[in-house]
Write an enzyme that holds these catalytic residues in place. Sequence first.
Site, PDB file in Angstrom:
ATOM      1  N   HIS A   1       0.839  -1.206   0.000  1.00  8.81           N
ATOM      2  CA  HIS A   1       0.000   0.000   0.000  1.00  8.81           C
ATOM      3  C   HIS A   1       0.874   1.256   0.000  1.00  8.81           C
ATOM      4  O   HIS A   1       0.504   2.274  -0.579  1.00  8.81           O
ATOM      5  CB  HIS A   1      -0.921  -0.005   1.222  1.00  8.81           C
ATOM      6  CG  HIS A   1      -1.904  -1.140   1.212  1.00  8.81           C
ATOM      7  ND1 HIS A   1      -3.246  -0.955   0.988  1.00  8.81           N
ATOM      8  CD2 HIS A   1      -1.724  -2.474   1.361  1.00  8.81           C
ATOM      9  CE1 HIS A   1      -3.863  -2.134   1.010  1.00  8.81           C
ATOM     10  NE2 HIS A   1      -2.953  -3.068   1.247  1.00  8.81           N
TER      11      HIS A   1
ATOM     12  N   GLY B   1      -6.581 -13.071   0.811  1.00  8.08           N
ATOM     13  CA  GLY B   1      -7.097 -11.752   0.417  1.00  8.08           C
ATOM     14  C   GLY B   1      -7.421 -11.698  -1.063  1.00  8.08           C
ATOM     15  O   GLY B   1      -8.109 -12.576  -1.590  1.00  8.08           O
TER      16      GLY B   1
ATOM     17  N   ASP C   1      -5.603   5.779   1.732  1.00  4.42           N
ATOM     18  CA  ASP C   1      -5.845   4.396   1.322  1.00  4.42           C
ATOM     19  C   ASP C   1      -7.319   4.056   1.557  1.00  4.42           C
ATOM     20  O   ASP C   1      -7.935   4.512   2.531  1.00  4.42           O
ATOM     21  CB  ASP C   1      -4.965   3.458   2.161  1.00  4.42           C
ATOM     22  CG  ASP C   1      -4.977   2.047   1.614  1.00  4.42           C
ATOM     23  OD1 ASP C   1      -4.027   1.688   0.891  1.00  4.42           O
ATOM     24  OD2 ASP C   1      -5.960   1.291   1.890  1.00  4.42           O
TER      25      ASP C   1
ATOM     26  N   ASN D   1       0.518  -5.493  -6.634  1.00  5.00           N
ATOM     27  CA  ASN D   1       1.698  -4.790  -7.177  1.00  5.00           C
ATOM     28  C   ASN D   1       2.586  -5.753  -7.951  1.00  5.00           C
ATOM     29  O   ASN D   1       3.044  -5.437  -9.055  1.00  5.00           O
ATOM     30  CB  ASN D   1       2.504  -4.125  -6.056  1.00  5.00           C
ATOM     31  CG  ASN D   1       1.712  -3.034  -5.366  1.00  5.00           C
ATOM     32  OD1 ASN D   1       1.491  -1.972  -5.925  1.00  5.00           O
ATOM     33  ND2 ASN D   1       1.241  -3.321  -4.161  1.00  5.00           N
TER      34      ASN D   1
ATOM     35  N   ALA E   1      14.640  -7.744  -2.583  1.00  3.74           N
ATOM     36  CA  ALA E   1      15.221  -7.364  -3.878  1.00  3.74           C
ATOM     37  C   ALA E   1      14.625  -6.049  -4.373  1.00  3.74           C
ATOM     38  O   ALA E   1      13.535  -5.670  -3.951  1.00  3.74           O
ATOM     39  CB  ALA E   1      14.931  -8.459  -4.902  1.00  3.74           C
TER      40      ALA E   1
ATOM     41  N   GLU F   1       3.424  -5.441 -11.800  1.00  6.20           N
ATOM     42  CA  GLU F   1       4.837  -5.278 -12.178  1.00  6.20           C
ATOM     43  C   GLU F   1       5.257  -6.363 -13.173  1.00  6.20           C
ATOM     44  O   GLU F   1       5.998  -6.098 -14.122  1.00  6.20           O
ATOM     45  CB  GLU F   1       5.719  -5.311 -10.914  1.00  6.20           C
ATOM     46  CG  GLU F   1       5.599  -4.034 -10.076  1.00  6.20           C
ATOM     47  CD  GLU F   1       6.005  -4.198  -8.601  1.00  6.20           C
ATOM     48  OE1 GLU F   1       5.740  -3.277  -7.821  1.00  6.20           O
ATOM     49  OE2 GLU F   1       6.576  -5.247  -8.237  1.00  6.20           O
TER      50      GLU F   1
ATOM     51  N   HIS G   1       3.208 -14.658  -5.311  1.00  2.00           N
ATOM     52  CA  HIS G   1       1.999 -14.868  -4.498  1.00  2.00           C
ATOM     53  C   HIS G   1       0.822 -14.082  -5.079  1.00  2.00           C
ATOM     54  O   HIS G   1      -0.282 -14.155  -4.560  1.00  2.00           O
ATOM     55  CB  HIS G   1       2.268 -14.422  -3.060  1.00  2.00           C
ATOM     56  CG  HIS G   1       2.397 -12.922  -2.925  1.00  2.00           C
ATOM     57  ND1 HIS G   1       3.245 -12.169  -3.723  1.00  2.00           N
ATOM     58  CD2 HIS G   1       1.769 -12.025  -2.129  1.00  2.00           C
ATOM     59  CE1 HIS G   1       3.135 -10.890  -3.402  1.00  2.00           C
ATOM     60  NE2 HIS G   1       2.250 -10.780  -2.433  1.00  2.00           N
TER      61      HIS G   1
ATOM     62  N   THR H   1      -5.440   0.196  -3.784  1.00  2.00           N
ATOM     63  CA  THR H   1      -4.184  -0.346  -4.299  1.00  2.00           C
ATOM     64  C   THR H   1      -4.345  -1.742  -4.918  1.00  2.00           C
ATOM     65  O   THR H   1      -3.355  -2.357  -5.300  1.00  2.00           O
ATOM     66  CB  THR H   1      -3.117  -0.390  -3.176  1.00  2.00           C
ATOM     67  OG1 THR H   1      -3.637  -1.200  -2.115  1.00  2.00           O
ATOM     68  CG2 THR H   1      -2.811   0.991  -2.644  1.00  2.00           C
TER      69      THR H   1
END
Length: 463
Positions: free
Chosen positions: A29, A383, A121, A364, A343, A368, A360, A143
Amino acid sequence: MGSIGGHTTTATADRRRRVLFFPLPYQGHINPMFQLAGLLHLRGFSVTVFHTDFNAPDKSRHPAYDFVPVPVRGCLPKGSSDALQVTVERILAVNRACEAPFRERLASLLAREDVACLVADAHLLTLLDVARGLGVPTLVLRTGSAACLRMFAAFPALCDKGYQPAQESQLETPVTELPPYRVRDLPSTTSACHGVISEVISRLVTAVTTSSGLILNTMDALECGELASLRRDFGVPVFDIGPLHMLSPAASSSLLLQDRGCLEWLDAQAPASVLYVSFGSLASMSAAELVETAWGIANSGYTFLWVLRPGLVRGSQTSEAAPPLPDGFDAATRGRGMVVSWAPQEEVLAHPAVGAFWTHCGWNSTLESLCAGVPVIARPCFGDQMGNARYVDHVWRTGLTLDGVLERGEVEAAVAALMAPGEPGDGLRRRARELESSAADCMTKDGSSCTNVDKLVDHILTL
Ligand code: UDP
């Protein structure tokens, strides 16, 4: 019409009006909120970031911003073995703990500054209410994906119809009202905390519908139908302005130190030869699953870069140190692998040496990978991750899902399916590259995301 940082916008350059930001204090987030702040700062707004003292951002990386800490330490529930349960309970606790100190700090700031709006948020309903109570217009940053938000809006009706809470025998049942979801793709299937999840979801939807606008880190090329449905049903302006990590000039907002040595190591690897493995900042696994993961990767024979985050293994004695790997793993993989504790993921995924990503499916990470044209092995934990994996596997067709009991042979087969020449890897790679190119189109000057950033700037100036 003004020109700021090379961008032409209908907003004027000299206004320096202030936008306030309040991220939920989790990595997935914090990153998009800082990326949004970077984007709006580039368009001429001053930035103040309210943040909890738990998972506080590193101010030194953002010298142009003001920061206002809000104390919550001591008010948050302790960790438990159920990552979903502790996360949702903490979301409610952050709202409660921040309410009074946020009101006090915001009132004092309003006495000094010309504030355009608060962007918070979508999980921070209480704080959005506080801001509105003090006369501050509010925007919400969600998000997750548009598909997930649409599912959240439908969640109470789906529960009324008996889809949730679910029995083991119902998991494969299609949610006919919301394709391509199956019962197993809904958020609380495997959790005992259905009540608190329903509450968190309902608060999130209220936060969106009572705001002056919804900002989403997604793009038209990816979720055209889902965005149209949100625009139709939510009654607030919707700004899809993703991928924020590529559109924004923001400095890293990583809470953990990123090991940049892995980029040099990737430089020495052949194109598309490396499997990147990371499960984000919250997902966890059992010690037995870690062993299966390790031997599955080792036995695949492929080169890998693995993020072994401290705390990844449930119940491990030390949450500060990376979990130990099984005896013999080092020797079996010598010369063809690198293990790091965190990383620079966006750069890793954009590196030509990376051929596939075991993820997972946090939103994001999903975005990505799509924007870098990298196909994925999807292993969602909780979730919104199951729904994201379903879209990856079934809608975008850029990856394969690895579900069921984690077993080294299955891991090995999944890695080979993605990395080896021929099908299914080639098809997944092709689709991933097509989506990468569609994402790039959204980011051109006349593309949907850039146009929506302009609309967002104009909208903020009318609030
Ligand atoms: N990330 C990172 N380094 C890592 C692993 C993840 O910087 O080694 C970043 C990643 O780029 C993403 C965020 O952490 O922006 C994780 O967010 P996501 O929604 O994927 O998952 P979450 O952590 O919220 O489950």
